[in-house]
Design a protein around this motif. Sequence first.
Motif, short mmCIF file in Angstrom:
data_model
loop_
_atom_site.label_atom_id
_atom_site.label_comp_id
_atom_site.label_asym_id
_atom_site.label_seq_id
_atom_site.Cartn_x
_atom_site.Cartn_y
_atom_site.Cartn_z
N THR A 118 -21.77 -63.08 -69.82
CA THR A 118 -20.57 -63.04 -68.98
C THR A 118 -19.95 -64.42 -68.93
O THR A 118 -20.64 -65.40 -68.64
CB THR A 118 -20.92 -62.59 -67.54
OG1 THR A 118 -21.64 -61.35 -67.58
CG2 THR A 118 -19.66 -62.39 -66.72
N ASP A 151 -13.91 -63.89 -67.87
CA ASP A 151 -13.87 -62.45 -68.18
C ASP A 151 -13.18 -61.68 -67.07
O ASP A 151 -13.20 -62.07 -65.90
CB ASP A 151 -15.29 -61.91 -68.37
CG ASP A 151 -15.88 -62.29 -69.71
OD1 ASP A 151 -15.14 -62.78 -70.58
OD2 ASP A 151 -17.10 -62.12 -69.90
N GLY A 176 -16.58 -60.50 -64.92
CA GLY A 176 -16.28 -61.92 -64.74
C GLY A 176 -16.28 -62.35 -63.29
O GLY A 176 -16.50 -63.53 -62.97
#
Length: 250
Positions: free
Chosen positions: A156, A160, A166
């Motif tokens: 991640t 994101d 994210g």
Amino acid sequence: MKLLTWNINHRTFNRKIPYHMAKAIASLAPDVIVLTEYVPGSSHQRFIEQLYSYGFTQHVMSKRVLKENQVFIAANTTLECGKILAPTNIEKSVLSNALHILLSQEGFDILGMRVPDFSNQPIITPTFKRQCWDWILKIAADNRNHPFVIMGDFNTDPGDSRAKCGDQLSKLVDEGWQHAVPKSGASYWAIKNGSERRLDHAFTSRHFDVLDAKYIIESGSYVFAGKKSEAMSDHAVLLIEINIKSDKQL
């Protein structure tokens, strides 16, 4: 103490560990090594013996799951397996991608982990990944009141979208965890367009001072990641330095 985490790109294959990998890791002078995407193959025993020769006399590995990779942790201090286990109700690849250890002499715990990459299953990816993150946040909530570190490949990036989780990195910070963020660099480069991705992270409870954090692509003659043919992985090393606070500092 210096803590190192590195995705060594075994994926799910018994890839031979480069002969100089143990020496390369030791050259960064970590106290604890958390390797993700690790698959024990023919060079596993030799690698352990080399680490031992550099002072990493303790090691443990997450439970083996057929056709999946694991987490391998080694240290130059006493360590033992903890009681935190990955959930069994998400997807089988999650089971071997988490390893909880206790550093009894140092007085803190580490959860080494990798959130599996579900990108080849685009229809169900959001559900699985969100479930992994729900578990991480629960573990964080349960353990924030004693010295604890969570580190590894979270798959991640802070940039994101919410659909790709994210937003979850900032949730850990909102819950009082310290994100040991390198001042520059990235830990992975997308295959399609080469864009920089910060996928490897470390979070510490409030019981620590974070003295340094950096992504390492090359060091001396060793190439840990990148496009060069001698690169040992497709991920950079994340190396952090921490100091546990005294009771008076808390």
